[in-house]
Write a protein that holds these residues in place. Structure first.
Motif, PDB file in Angstrom:
ATOM      1  N   THR A   1       0.969  -1.102  -0.016  1.00 40.03           N
ATOM      2  CA  THR A   1      -0.151  -0.120  -0.059  1.00 40.03           C
ATOM      3  C   THR A   1       0.652   1.354   0.041  1.00 40.03           C
ATOM      4  N   ILE A   2       1.991   1.099   0.425  1.00 36.14           N
ATOM      5  CA  ILE A   2       2.901   2.462   0.515  1.00 36.14           C
ATOM      6  C   ILE A   2       3.343   2.655  -0.899  1.00 36.14           C
ATOM      7  N   GLN A   3       3.750   1.765  -1.809  1.00 34.57           N
ATOM      8  CA  GLN A   3       3.930   2.119  -3.254  1.00 34.57           C
ATOM      9  C   GLN A   3       2.542   2.576  -3.950  1.00 34.57           C
ATOM     10  N   VAL A   4       1.616   2.247  -3.669  1.00 35.72           N
ATOM     11  CA  VAL A   4       0.226   2.906  -4.249  1.00 35.72           C
ATOM     12  C   VAL A   4       0.133   4.068  -3.643  1.00 35.72           C
ATOM     13  N   ALA A   5       0.249   4.315  -2.450  1.00 34.68           N
ATOM     14  CA  ALA A   5       0.263   5.826  -1.853  1.00 34.68           C
ATOM     15  C   ALA A   5       1.275   6.829  -2.617  1.00 34.68           C
ATOM     16  N   ASP A   6       2.225   6.267  -2.626  1.00 39.85           N
ATOM     17  CA  ASP A   6       3.494   7.239  -3.342  1.00 39.85           C
ATOM     18  C   ASP A   6       3.184   7.488  -4.987  1.00 39.85           C
ATOM     19  N   ALA A   7       2.550   6.629  -5.580  1.00 40.23           N
ATOM     20  CA  ALA A   7       2.153   6.740  -6.696  1.00 40.23           C
ATOM     21  C   ALA A   7       1.062   7.824  -7.031  1.00 40.23           C
ATOM     22  N   LEU A   8      -0.050   7.572  -6.024  1.00 39.58           N
ATOM     23  CA  LEU A   8      -1.242   8.735  -6.005  1.00 39.58           C
ATOM     24  C   LEU A   8      -0.763  10.050  -5.509  1.00 39.58           C
ATOM     25  N   LYS A   9       0.388   9.908  -5.026  1.00 41.29           N
ATOM     26  CA  LYS A   9       1.035  11.278  -4.488  1.00 41.29           C
ATOM     27  C   LYS A   9       1.586  11.962  -5.529  1.00 41.29           C
ATOM     28  N   LYS A  10       2.271  11.124  -6.504  1.00 38.97           N
ATOM     29  CA  LYS A  10       2.895  11.757  -7.401  1.00 38.97           C
ATOM     30  C   LYS A  10       2.141  12.541  -8.484  1.00 38.97           C
ATOM     31  N   GLN A  11       0.831  11.909  -8.450  1.00 36.70           N
ATOM     32  CA  GLN A  11      -0.299  12.541  -9.283  1.00 36.70           C
ATOM     33  C   GLN A  11      -1.165  13.415  -8.878  1.00 36.70           C
ATOM     34  N   GLY A  12      -0.609  13.635  -7.544  1.00 33.08           N
ATOM     35  CA  GLY A  12      -1.221  15.021  -6.805  1.00 33.08           C
ATOM     36  C   GLY A  12      -2.525  14.689  -5.836  1.00 33.08           C
ATOM     37  N   PHE A  13      -2.580  13.304  -5.524  1.00 32.90           N
ATOM     38  CA  PHE A  13      -3.591  12.920  -4.569  1.00 32.90           C
ATOM     39  C   PHE A  13      -2.987  12.430  -3.337  1.00 32.90           C
ATOM     40  N   ASP A  14      -3.202  12.911  -2.239  1.00 30.41           N
ATOM     41  CA  ASP A  14      -2.819  12.456  -1.020  1.00 30.41           C
ATOM     42  C   ASP A  14      -3.702  11.641  -0.137  1.00 30.41           C
ATOM     43  N   VAL A  15      -3.495  10.471  -0.228  1.00 24.15           N
ATOM     44  CA  VAL A  15      -4.215   9.400   0.355  1.00 24.15           C
ATOM     45  C   VAL A  15      -3.509   8.373   1.319  1.00 24.15           C
ATOM     46  N   ASP A  16      -3.950   8.466   2.410  1.00 24.10           N
ATOM     47  CA  ASP A  16      -3.243   7.658   3.712  1.00 24.10           C
ATOM     48  C   ASP A  16      -3.260   6.210   3.077  1.00 24.10           C
ATOM     49  N   ARG A  17      -2.142   5.557   3.242  1.00 24.67           N
ATOM     50  CA  ARG A  17      -1.673   4.186   3.037  1.00 24.67           C
ATOM     51  C   ARG A  17      -2.627   3.234   3.626  1.00 24.67           C
ATOM     52  N   ARG A  18      -2.906   3.543   5.015  1.00 25.83           N
ATOM     53  CA  ARG A  18      -4.058   2.648   5.872  1.00 25.83           C
ATOM     54  C   ARG A  18      -5.228   2.745   5.316  1.00 25.83           C
ATOM     55  N   ARG A  19      -5.767   3.380   4.315  1.00 29.32           N
ATOM     56  CA  ARG A  19      -7.037   3.312   3.611  1.00 29.32           C
ATOM     57  C   ARG A  19      -6.971   2.617   2.542  1.00 29.32           C
ATOM     58  N   ILE A  20      -5.802   2.102   2.034  1.00 30.23           N
ATOM     59  CA  ILE A  20      -5.806   1.303   0.635  1.00 30.23           C
ATOM     60  C   ILE A  20      -5.923  -0.262   1.132  1.00 30.23           C
ATOM     61  N   THR A  21      -6.671  -1.041   0.335  1.00 28.13           N
ATOM     62  CA  THR A  21      -6.721  -2.355   0.243  1.00 28.13           C
ATOM     63  C   THR A  21      -6.715  -3.040  -0.814  1.00 28.13           C
ATOM     64  N   PHE A  22      -6.506  -4.043  -1.069  1.00 27.94           N
ATOM     65  CA  PHE A  22      -6.331  -4.812  -2.451  1.00 27.94           C
ATOM     66  C   PHE A  22      -7.163  -5.940  -2.344  1.00 27.94           C
ATOM     67  N   ASP A  23      -8.095  -6.271  -3.768  1.00 25.41           N
ATOM     68  CA  ASP A  23      -8.780  -7.459  -3.620  1.00 25.41           C
ATOM     69  C   ASP A  23      -7.882  -8.621  -3.779  1.00 25.41           C
ATOM     70  N   GLN A  24      -6.656  -8.423  -4.753  1.00 22.42           N
ATOM     71  CA  GLN A  24      -5.905  -9.568  -4.741  1.00 22.42           C
ATOM     72  C   GLN A  24      -4.417  -9.183  -4.609  1.00 22.42           C
ATOM     73  N   GLU A  25      -3.825  -9.821  -3.976  1.00 21.81           N
ATOM     74  CA  GLU A  25      -2.477  -9.390  -3.619  1.00 21.81           C
ATOM     75  C   GLU A  25      -1.530  -9.055  -4.998  1.00 21.81           C
ATOM     76  N   PRO A  26      -0.797  -8.101  -5.341  1.00 19.20           N
ATOM     77  CA  PRO A  26      -0.207  -8.002  -6.405  1.00 19.20           C
ATOM     78  C   PRO A  26       1.245  -8.586  -6.163  1.00 19.20           C
ATOM     79  N   LYS A  27       1.368  -9.777  -6.731  1.00 21.53           N
ATOM     80  CA  LYS A  27       2.615 -10.640  -6.966  1.00 21.53           C
ATOM     81  C   LYS A  27       3.207 -10.809  -8.303  1.00 21.53           C
ATOM     82  N   MET A  28       2.560 -10.497  -9.256  1.00 19.58           N
ATOM     83  CA  MET A  28       2.744 -10.802 -10.783  1.00 19.58           C
ATOM     84  C   MET A  28       2.887  -9.408 -11.607  1.00 19.58           C
ATOM     85  N   VAL A  29       3.455  -9.322 -12.557  1.00 19.47           N
ATOM     86  CA  VAL A  29       3.298  -8.259 -13.377  1.00 19.47           C
ATOM     87  C   VAL A  29       1.875  -8.436 -14.135  1.00 19.47           C
TER      88      VAL A  29
END
Length: 147
Positions: free
Chosen positions: A95-123
């Protein structure tokens, strides 16, 4: 005897509820423990004002979450990760990487508010669930690419 609860009490009520209890229970347990206060006329007025201010604050937070949700609907993220030849990434996207990617686009979202349906382990393509408010939830697609 009426008391105003200062916190949730099992089988009695929730915080800021005005409940009727037996006088002994109120005087000997609830009030000395700091769980409740006596529901006098002035305490009722203070409670009403506090609830009014809390509602105003919650409405503002809800409006901000709605505005952010409408902006996030068209966002697509790309996150780079080191991957092997089979497409399996080393570790997992968190979730930290997703929060950083959102921050680069100008959206400030707390990483604790991010969840995944499926754990991203593949490309590949995945979806991140953003819980901006208890009533406002947004799904943001993101792609994991090999670096």
């Amino acid at each position: 005897m009426d008391v105003i609860l200062k916190q949730d009490v099992k089988n009695l009520g929730e915080k800021d509820d005005i409940v009727k209890v037996k006088p002994g229970y109120g005087r000997n347990f609830l009030i000395p423990q700091g769980v409740a206060i006596l529901a006098t006329e002035s305490a009722r007025k203070v409670l009403a004002e506090n609830l009014k201010q809390a509602q105003f604050k919650q409405d503002k937070i809800r409006k901000d979450a709605d505005a952010l949700a409408t902006q996030l609907e068209n966002v697509k993220l790309t996150i780079g990760a080191k991957a092997g030849e089979s497409g399996k990434i080393f570790g997992a996207i968190n979730t930290i990487q997703v929060a950083d990617a959102l921050k680069k686009q100008g959206f400030d979202v707390d990483r604790r508010r991010i969840t995944f349906d499926q754990e991203p382990k593949m490309v590949g393509e995945y979806t991140a669930n953003l819980n901006l408010h208890k009533e406002v939830k947004v799904k943001v697609p993101f792609e994991v690419v090999a670096e």
